[in-house]
Design an enzyme around this catalytic site. Structure first.
Site, PDB file in Angstrom:
ATOM      1  N   SER A 126      79.420  62.152  -6.232  1.00 26.50           N
ATOM      2  CA  SER A 126      80.661  61.745  -5.576  1.00 26.50           C
ATOM      3  C   SER A 126      81.134  60.405  -6.107  1.00 26.50           C
ATOM      4  O   SER A 126      80.316  59.560  -6.505  1.00 26.50           O
ATOM      5  CB  SER A 126      80.380  61.622  -4.068  1.00 26.50           C
ATOM      6  OG  SER A 126      81.438  60.940  -3.438  1.00 26.50           O
ATOM      7  N   TYR A 150      74.922  58.300   3.213  1.00 32.96           N
ATOM      8  CA  TYR A 150      75.405  59.443   2.427  1.00 32.96           C
ATOM      9  C   TYR A 150      75.522  59.051   0.952  1.00 32.96           C
ATOM     10  O   TYR A 150      74.972  59.705   0.060  1.00 32.96           O
ATOM     11  CB  TYR A 150      76.757  59.933   2.963  1.00 32.96           C
ATOM     12  CG  TYR A 150      77.461  60.878   2.012  1.00 32.96           C
ATOM     13  CD1 TYR A 150      76.978  62.170   1.804  1.00 32.96           C
ATOM     14  CD2 TYR A 150      78.592  60.478   1.288  1.00 32.96           C
ATOM     15  CE1 TYR A 150      77.603  63.033   0.908  1.00 32.96           C
ATOM     16  CE2 TYR A 150      79.225  61.328   0.396  1.00 32.96           C
ATOM     17  CZ  TYR A 150      78.720  62.608   0.209  1.00 32.96           C
ATOM     18  OH  TYR A 150      79.341  63.453  -0.682  1.00 32.96           O
ATOM     19  N   LYS A 154      73.295  60.122  -2.600  1.00 32.02           N
ATOM     20  CA  LYS A 154      73.814  60.601  -3.895  1.00 32.02           C
ATOM     21  C   LYS A 154      73.277  59.726  -5.031  1.00 32.02           C
ATOM     22  O   LYS A 154      72.909  60.235  -6.090  1.00 32.02           O
ATOM     23  CB  LYS A 154      75.348  60.575  -3.902  1.00 32.02           C
ATOM     24  CG  LYS A 154      75.995  61.559  -2.928  1.00 32.02           C
ATOM     25  CD  LYS A 154      75.798  62.997  -3.348  1.00 32.02           C
ATOM     26  CE  LYS A 154      76.469  63.995  -2.425  1.00 32.02           C
ATOM     27  NZ  LYS A 154      76.032  65.370  -2.635  1.00 32.02           N
TER      28      LYS A 154
HETATM   29  P1  NAD Z   1      80.337  71.852   2.762  1.00 29.86           P
HETATM   30  O1  NAD Z   1      79.658  71.261   3.928  1.00 29.86           O
HETATM   31  O2  NAD Z   1      81.523  72.718   2.970  1.00 29.86           O
HETATM   32  O3  NAD Z   1      79.290  72.664   1.871  1.00 29.86           O
HETATM   33  C1  NAD Z   1      77.911  72.349   1.840  1.00 29.86           C
HETATM   34  C2  NAD Z   1      77.160  73.636   2.078  1.00 29.86           C
HETATM   35  O4  NAD Z   1      75.762  73.368   2.039  1.00 29.86           O
HETATM   36  C3  NAD Z   1      77.451  74.250   3.450  1.00 29.86           C
HETATM   37  O5  NAD Z   1      77.717  75.616   3.262  1.00 29.86           O
HETATM   38  C4  NAD Z   1      76.148  74.051   4.241  1.00 29.86           C
HETATM   39  O6  NAD Z   1      75.923  75.111   5.160  1.00 29.86           O
HETATM   40  C5  NAD Z   1      75.125  74.027   3.128  1.00 29.86           C
HETATM   41  N1  NAD Z   1      73.927  73.235   3.396  1.00 29.86           N
HETATM   42  C6  NAD Z   1      73.856  71.962   3.889  1.00 29.86           C
HETATM   43  N2  NAD Z   1      72.569  71.579   3.967  1.00 29.86           N
HETATM   44  C7  NAD Z   1      71.823  72.621   3.516  1.00 29.86           C
HETATM   45  C8  NAD Z   1      70.421  72.825   3.357  1.00 29.86           C
HETATM   46  N3  NAD Z   1      69.537  71.891   3.670  1.00 29.86           N
HETATM   47  N4  NAD Z   1      69.999  74.019   2.865  1.00 29.86           N
HETATM   48  C9  NAD Z   1      70.903  74.984   2.531  1.00 29.86           C
HETATM   49  N5  NAD Z   1      72.219  74.847   2.676  1.00 29.86           N
HETATM   50  C10 NAD Z   1      72.678  73.665   3.151  1.00 29.86           C
HETATM   51  O7  NAD Z   1      80.709  70.647   1.772  1.00 29.86           O
HETATM   52  P2  NAD Z   1      81.597  70.628   0.465  1.00 29.86           P
HETATM   53  O8  NAD Z   1      82.808  69.822   0.756  1.00 29.86           O
HETATM   54  O9  NAD Z   1      81.744  71.979  -0.085  1.00 29.86           O
HETATM   55  O10 NAD Z   1      80.672  69.741  -0.465  1.00 29.86           O
HETATM   56  C11 NAD Z   1      79.739  70.310  -1.364  1.00 29.86           C
HETATM   57  C12 NAD Z   1      78.970  69.203  -2.043  1.00 29.86           C
HETATM   58  O11 NAD Z   1      79.895  68.335  -2.707  1.00 29.86           O
HETATM   59  C13 NAD Z   1      78.164  68.325  -1.102  1.00 29.86           C
HETATM   60  O12 NAD Z   1      76.943  67.988  -1.726  1.00 29.86           O
HETATM   61  C14 NAD Z   1      79.016  67.085  -0.949  1.00 29.86           C
HETATM   62  O13 NAD Z   1      78.268  65.943  -0.668  1.00 29.86           O
HETATM   63  C15 NAD Z   1      79.662  66.996  -2.320  1.00 29.86           C
HETATM   64  N6  NAD Z   1      80.948  66.275  -2.299  1.00 29.86           N
HETATM   65  C16 NAD Z   1      81.950  66.697  -1.466  1.00 29.86           C
HETATM   66  C17 NAD Z   1      83.145  65.990  -1.413  1.00 29.86           C
HETATM   67  C18 NAD Z   1      84.242  66.422  -0.481  1.00 29.86           C
HETATM   68  O14 NAD Z   1      85.138  65.616  -0.211  1.00 29.86           O
HETATM   69  N7  NAD Z   1      84.255  67.636   0.041  1.00 29.86           N
HETATM   70  C19 NAD Z   1      83.332  64.871  -2.242  1.00 29.86           C
HETATM   71  C20 NAD Z   1      82.294  64.482  -3.103  1.00 29.86           C
HETATM   72  C21 NAD Z   1      81.097  65.202  -3.127  1.00 29.86           C
END
Ligand code: NAD
Ligand code: UDP
Length: 346
Positions: A126, A150, A154
């Protein structure tokens, strides 16, 4: 490109859009997700849109036996690792839960990959790892810092990946630093489905536009930006999904652990995004100015030169496209996936 790919967290927001693109490109896809922040209806719709099936394993990424079972079942070429908790505010109150889920989860995954001889990883990092950036646009070599658990999780994971790559040159790890993912698939069938009150601008804006909330609070009007509101680099989730396919393709040429920004390279203020949403919806968005949100930075946008050079990828969609597709998703699914029945196989 038909190698089998394991996608952790593939039922979530970015994961579901990426799984769709992987299926469309012909990859056999296995999703591992514990559904802690996802609805299986998302994957049912992904299958419908792709006309192909996903193998789904409901398990935690910290469950080593479940991972070993997946690696035994078929030769996995690469893993795209989305699974993790992502709420900045929540992470401050629950640091242990965040480190356990994100850091221990990634360690378990990397150990299982090592044991299976699968050493290709695309990781969801991120732009938060840049903290308050010293200069703009942000390049990957700028200093890294974290202001909450958080972001720290990362950073720790990135460091683990860098150490692993140093120790064993057989690893190829793409650390994709996402800027602000927004929008939805143009069909309006899949999108972001936040639980409770959204913290992020786009989902909040959508709920105001659809009348679920009375107005948007704009956090700060005195930032050193042209209109005084915060500037971010919003990126369409479909561009981001394509970025993962580009990273998979480039992975064999990427040495060790390579951090790559995924953004548009263009900053957009809160007021500009509100204006774009007004065009997309065709009506005014009620808004009020409110004090700055603690911990917020004024501006953040990417230098995307590495992605262009290393991945041959660039974002193609602008904020008008992002608002149009996000609004279609919101209009067609006012309660997200919650009112839907889950399809039999999932
Ligand atoms: P999201 O919460 O929609 O997706 C994450 C998925 O991981 C969910 O389906 C959740 O059920 C699953 N999950 C969480 N912990 C788990 C575990 N221990 N075992 C198995 N499954 C698990 O989030 P997103 O927005 O799709 O983000 C995906 C990734 O991208 C994350 O790692 C997040 O930190 C990173 N990210 C997101 C953003 C954003 O703004 N959305 C920005 C930068 C980075
Ligand atoms: N923001 C806002 N009102 C909201 C949510 C966010 O004015 O209800 C602003 C926030 O201050 C920031 C921008 O919108 O300038 C993007 O915030 P978001 O939480 O979506 O992303 P992040 O700050 O994590 O990059």
């Amino acid at each position: 490109m038909t190698q089998p790919i394991l996608v952790t967290g593939g039922a979530g927001y970015i994961g579901s859009h990426t799984v769709l693109e992987l299926l469309k490109a012909g990859h056999p896809v296995t999703v591992l997700d514990n559904l802690s922040n996802a609805n299986p209806e998302a994957l049912a719709r992904v299958q419908e849109l792709a006309g192909r099936e996903v193998a789904f394993c409901r398990a935690d990424v910290r469950d080593r036996a479940a991972l070993d079972g997946l690696f035994r079942a078929q030769p996995i070429h690469a893993v795209i690792h989305f699974a993790g908790l992502k709420a900045v505010g929540e992470s401050t109150g629950q640091p242990l839960r965040y480190y356990q889920n994100n850091v221990a989860g990634t360690l378990t995954l990397l150990e299982a990959m090592e044991a299976a001889g699968c050493r290709n990883l695309v990781f969801s990092s991120s732009a938060t790892v840049y903290g308050d950036p010293a200069a703009l646009p942000i390049t990957e070599d700028m200093p890294l810092s974290a202001t909450n658990p958080y972001g720290q999780s990362k950073l720790i994971i990135e460091d683990i990946c860098r150490d692993l790559a140093k120790a064993d040159p057989r690893w190829h790890l793409a650390l994709l630093r996402y800027f602000n993912p927004v929008g939805a698939h143009p069909s309006g069938r899949i999108g972001e489905d936040p639980l409770g009150t959204p913290n992020n601008l786009m989902p909040y804006l959508l709920q105001v536009a659809s009348g679920r909330r009375p107005h948007l609070s704009i956090f700060g009007r005195d930032y050193p930006t042209p209109d005084g509101t915060g500037i971010r680099d919003y990126i369409h989730v479909m561009d981001l999904a394509r970025g993962h396919l580009a990273a998979l393709k480039a992975l064999p040429e990427l040495p060790g652990a390579t951090a790559i920004n995924l953004g548009t390279g263009r900053g957009c203020s809160v007021l500009e995004l509100v204006a774009a949403m007004e065009v997309a919806t065709g009506f005014p968005i009620p808004r009020q100015f409110a004090p700055r949100r603690p911990g917020d930075i004024a501006s953040c946008y990417a230098d995307c030169g590495s992605a262009e050079r290393l991945l041959d990828w660039r974002a193609t969609q602008d904020q008008g496209d992002m608002c149009r597709d996000a609004w279609s998703w919101q209009r067609l699914n006012p309660d997200g996936y919650r009112s839907q029945l889950t399809k039999g196989m999932l």
